[in-house]
Design a protein around this motif. Structure first.
Motif, PDB file in Angstrom:
ATOM      1  N   PHE A 118       0.840  -1.056  -0.149  1.00 10.75           N
ATOM      2  CA  PHE A 118       0.100   0.181  -0.127  1.00 10.75           C
ATOM      3  C   PHE A 118       0.865   1.096   0.143  1.00 10.75           C
ATOM      4  O   PHE A 118       0.652   2.254  -0.821  1.00 10.75           O
ATOM      5  CB  PHE A 118      -0.789  -0.104   0.984  1.00 10.75           C
ATOM      6  CG  PHE A 118      -1.461   1.323   1.534  1.00 10.75           C
ATOM      7  CD1 PHE A 118      -2.429   2.128   0.981  1.00 10.75           C
ATOM      8  CD2 PHE A 118      -0.945   2.085   2.840  1.00 10.75           C
ATOM      9  CE1 PHE A 118      -3.071   3.299   1.136  1.00 10.75           C
ATOM     10  CE2 PHE A 118      -1.346   3.386   3.004  1.00 10.75           C
ATOM     11  CZ  PHE A 118      -2.266   3.989   2.377  1.00 10.75           C
ATOM     12  N   ILE A 119       2.063   1.381   0.855  1.00 11.96           N
ATOM     13  CA  ILE A 119       2.718   2.439   1.085  1.00 11.96           C
ATOM     14  C   ILE A 119       3.560   2.848  -0.443  1.00 11.96           C
ATOM     15  O   ILE A 119       4.221   3.799  -0.428  1.00 11.96           O
ATOM     16  CB  ILE A 119       3.661   2.247   2.164  1.00 11.96           C
ATOM     17  CG1 ILE A 119       3.678   3.622   2.924  1.00 11.96           C
ATOM     18  CG2 ILE A 119       4.702   1.671   2.253  1.00 11.96           C
ATOM     19  CD1 ILE A 119       2.470   4.292   3.312  1.00 11.96           C
ATOM     20  N   ILE A 120       3.914   1.753  -1.109  1.00 13.29           N
ATOM     21  CA  ILE A 120       4.956   1.991  -2.141  1.00 13.29           C
ATOM     22  C   ILE A 120       4.219   1.865  -3.524  1.00 13.29           C
ATOM     23  O   ILE A 120       4.853   2.304  -4.581  1.00 13.29           O
ATOM     24  CB  ILE A 120       6.371   0.986  -2.150  1.00 13.29           C
ATOM     25  CG1 ILE A 120       5.564  -0.384  -2.279  1.00 13.29           C
ATOM     26  CG2 ILE A 120       6.884   1.295  -0.709  1.00 13.29           C
ATOM     27  CD1 ILE A 120       6.765  -1.385  -2.512  1.00 13.29           C
ATOM     28  N   PHE A 121       3.120   1.212  -3.635  1.00  9.25           N
ATOM     29  CA  PHE A 121       2.362   1.052  -4.943  1.00  9.25           C
ATOM     30  C   PHE A 121       2.395   2.331  -5.995  1.00  9.25           C
ATOM     31  O   PHE A 121       2.905   2.478  -6.984  1.00  9.25           O
ATOM     32  CB  PHE A 121       1.145   0.199  -4.904  1.00  9.25           C
ATOM     33  CG  PHE A 121       0.351   0.007  -6.246  1.00  9.25           C
ATOM     34  CD1 PHE A 121       1.065  -0.668  -7.133  1.00  9.25           C
ATOM     35  CD2 PHE A 121      -0.788   0.642  -6.514  1.00  9.25           C
ATOM     36  CE1 PHE A 121       0.440  -1.174  -8.287  1.00  9.25           C
ATOM     37  CE2 PHE A 121      -1.215   0.530  -7.907  1.00  9.25           C
ATOM     38  CZ  PHE A 121      -0.815  -0.444  -8.650  1.00  9.25           C
ATOM     39  N   VAL A 122       1.675   3.233  -5.405  1.00  8.18           N
ATOM     40  CA  VAL A 122       1.605   4.438  -6.102  1.00  8.18           C
ATOM     41  C   VAL A 122       2.733   5.331  -6.255  1.00  8.18           C
ATOM     42  O   VAL A 122       3.127   5.660  -7.299  1.00  8.18           O
ATOM     43  CB  VAL A 122       0.422   5.503  -5.737  1.00  8.18           C
ATOM     44  CG1 VAL A 122       0.269   6.892  -6.399  1.00  8.18           C
ATOM     45  CG2 VAL A 122      -1.139   4.673  -6.004  1.00  8.18           C
ATOM     46  N   PRO A 123       3.432   5.483  -5.008  1.00  7.66           N
ATOM     47  CA  PRO A 123       4.788   6.459  -4.946  1.00  7.66           C
ATOM     48  C   PRO A 123       5.939   5.985  -5.761  1.00  7.66           C
ATOM     49  O   PRO A 123       6.592   6.514  -6.439  1.00  7.66           O
ATOM     50  CB  PRO A 123       4.885   6.465  -3.576  1.00  7.66           C
ATOM     51  CG  PRO A 123       3.697   6.435  -2.834  1.00  7.66           C
ATOM     52  CD  PRO A 123       3.023   5.328  -3.698  1.00  7.66           C
ATOM     53  N   VAL A 124       5.931   4.260  -5.839  1.00  8.89           N
ATOM     54  CA  VAL A 124       7.109   3.927  -6.454  1.00  8.89           C
ATOM     55  C   VAL A 124       6.681   3.201  -7.968  1.00  8.89           C
ATOM     56  O   VAL A 124       7.044   3.566  -9.075  1.00  8.89           O
ATOM     57  CB  VAL A 124       7.760   2.799  -5.645  1.00  8.89           C
ATOM     58  CG1 VAL A 124       8.790   2.386  -6.456  1.00  8.89           C
ATOM     59  CG2 VAL A 124       8.172   3.597  -4.363  1.00  8.89           C
ATOM     60  N   TYR A 125       5.746   2.287  -7.755  1.00  8.47           N
ATOM     61  CA  TYR A 125       5.480   1.328  -9.018  1.00  8.47           C
ATOM     62  C   TYR A 125       4.691   2.318 -10.140  1.00  8.47           C
ATOM     63  O   TYR A 125       5.151   2.183 -11.387  1.00  8.47           O
ATOM     64  CB  TYR A 125       4.693   0.248  -8.677  1.00  8.47           C
ATOM     65  CG  TYR A 125       5.848  -0.672  -7.986  1.00  8.47           C
ATOM     66  CD1 TYR A 125       6.895  -1.428  -8.409  1.00  8.47           C
ATOM     67  CD2 TYR A 125       5.345  -1.164  -6.673  1.00  8.47           C
ATOM     68  CE1 TYR A 125       7.537  -2.259  -8.006  1.00  8.47           C
ATOM     69  CE2 TYR A 125       6.251  -1.873  -5.728  1.00  8.47           C
ATOM     70  CZ  TYR A 125       7.158  -2.676  -6.572  1.00  8.47           C
ATOM     71  OH  TYR A 125       8.094  -3.223  -5.614  1.00  8.47           O
ATOM     72  N   MET A 126       3.619   2.968  -9.809  1.00  5.17           N
ATOM     73  CA  MET A 126       3.087   3.957 -10.792  1.00  5.17           C
ATOM     74  C   MET A 126       3.863   4.866 -11.225  1.00  5.17           C
ATOM     75  O   MET A 126       3.475   5.271 -12.281  1.00  5.17           O
ATOM     76  CB  MET A 126       1.646   4.357 -10.073  1.00  5.17           C
ATOM     77  CG  MET A 126       0.686   3.221  -9.914  1.00  5.17           C
ATOM     78  SD  MET A 126       0.373   1.920 -11.305  1.00  5.17           S
ATOM     79  CE  MET A 126      -0.273   3.078 -12.390  1.00  5.17           C
ATOM     80  N   PHE A 127       4.768   5.215 -10.183  1.00  2.58           N
ATOM     81  CA  PHE A 127       5.884   6.560 -10.640  1.00  2.58           C
ATOM     82  C   PHE A 127       6.496   5.967 -11.770  1.00  2.58           C
ATOM     83  O   PHE A 127       6.888   6.866 -12.799  1.00  2.58           O
ATOM     84  CB  PHE A 127       6.481   6.932  -9.442  1.00  2.58           C
ATOM     85  CG  PHE A 127       7.450   7.932  -9.776  1.00  2.58           C
ATOM     86  CD1 PHE A 127       7.210   9.267 -10.064  1.00  2.58           C
ATOM     87  CD2 PHE A 127       8.710   7.434  -9.893  1.00  2.58           C
ATOM     88  CE1 PHE A 127       8.458  10.224 -10.161  1.00  2.58           C
ATOM     89  CE2 PHE A 127       9.858   8.451 -10.185  1.00  2.58           C
ATOM     90  CZ  PHE A 127       9.703   9.747 -10.377  1.00  2.58           C
ATOM     91  N   LEU A 128       6.926   4.961 -11.771  1.00  2.00           N
ATOM     92  CA  LEU A 128       7.735   4.295 -12.853  1.00  2.00           C
ATOM     93  C   LEU A 128       7.013   3.583 -13.961  1.00  2.00           C
ATOM     94  O   LEU A 128       7.567   4.170 -15.491  1.00  2.00           O
ATOM     95  CB  LEU A 128       8.445   3.041 -12.182  1.00  2.00           C
ATOM     96  CG  LEU A 128       9.512   3.370 -11.232  1.00  2.00           C
ATOM     97  CD1 LEU A 128      10.231   2.255 -10.576  1.00  2.00           C
ATOM     98  CD2 LEU A 128      10.772   4.277 -11.389  1.00  2.00           C
TER      99      LEU A 128
END
Length: 312
Positions: A118-128
């Protein structure tokens, strides 16, 4: 199967209903006392508050999965309104599908209580993923603006608002009195009351504008009065709806007070940049969903992490 709401939660929901009854009666009296004054906008606002309060009460009364589905729908509408405001490139239409798919996926992580994803999906994976998909389309004109606005929209309407939803799935033993729904109600209630208090204090005593080029209606008197009111209410409600002590409740009130102000003026800056007043007309007297949750985009993550790191 619907969850059993705690007695504290029921009393609080009843109190909200009582406040709305008082507001409705006061508005009717004002209409009789000053019949020549145009009360239409205020009537629309109170009517919308009734609708929002009833829908929210029903949402937290249902099965947790239905509650999360409702909150995911709120994120979807807010993100859709955001995209209706910002200019998008024709080439990015296929990319938007991936952005919309991020909403149910993010709420799945919440539903299965997978905090790490939850804490990394949008900030990291969707960011990439999103800019990479844009690159594969091969259109470079407006690339940086498109990538930045799209991810910012997801961060605001999905990631930030998702923190409010994650309050529902926090372990019940962490808040024996009212559970996750109590934490969510505390956050939503104080965020909205902070908006109202800042508006009332600003209209009553406001003289000096805080950000005249961004939100001309915001004054230092309204800000200070609203934050002080929110701190008092947070201190009173904290031990009732949350596991927080009086001191921590007051600190949470300050976070919500100042955070709500920053969320409000941030979305106001976006709308002013784009030359629009409201994000939509879904809520009569209020505008769109994004207009109503602008403060929550800041208060939700601030309050969640404050409570999470102190009590979970």
């Amino acid at each position: 199967m619907a969850p059993e709401l705690s007695e504290r939660l029921l009393w609080t929901l009843g109190g909200i209903g009582g406040l709305l009854v008082i507001a409705s009666v006061a508005l009717a009296i004002l209409g009789l006392v000053k019949p020549d004054y145009d009360w239409r906008e205020l009537r629309l606002r109170v009517k919308s508050w009734w609708v929002m309060a009833i829908i929210f009460a029903l949402a937290i009364s249902f099965d947790r999965r239905l509650s999360l589905a409702f909150l995911a729908f709120v994120s979807y509408i807010a993100f859709k309104e955001f995209l209706s405001l910002v200019p998008t490139r024709r080439a990015d239409r296929r990319v938007l599908l991936w952005a919309y798919l991020a909403i149910p996926i993010q709420y799945v992580w919440i539903g299965i209580e997978w905090y790490g994803m939850f804490i990394i999906f949008v900030p990291v994976y969707m960011f990439l993923l999103l800019p990479a998909r844009m690159v594969l389309i091969g259109v470079t004109e407006g690339y940086l603006r498109a990538a930045g606005t799209l991810h910012w929209g997801l961060m605001t309407t999905v990631f930030s608002l998702g923190h409010a939803a994650f309050l529902l799935v926090l372990p019940a033993e962490g808040n024996p009195g009212a559970g996750g729904p109590g934490l969510l109600l505390y956050l939503i209630l104080l965020t909205q009351l902070n908006d109202v208090a800042q508006f009332i204090w600003g209209k009553s005593l406001g003289r000096r504008k805080v950000l005249p080029t961004v939100s001309p209606g915001k004054t230092y008197e309204g800000l200070v009065g609203g934050v002080a009111t929110t701190i008092v209410l947070a201190t009173l409600l904290g031990p009732w709806l949350t596991p927080m002590s009086l001191l921590h409740s007051a600190a949470a009130g300050a976070l919500i007070g100042f955070g709500g102000f920053l969320g409000d003026v941030t979305v106001s800056a976006i709308k002013r940049d784009l030359g629009t007043k409201d994000s939509g007309d879904l809520l009569p007297g209020h505008g769109g969903i994004l207009d109503r949750v602008d403060s929550l985009t800041f208060t939700a993550p601030l309050f969640f992490h404050f409570v999470f790191y102190l009590y979970y």
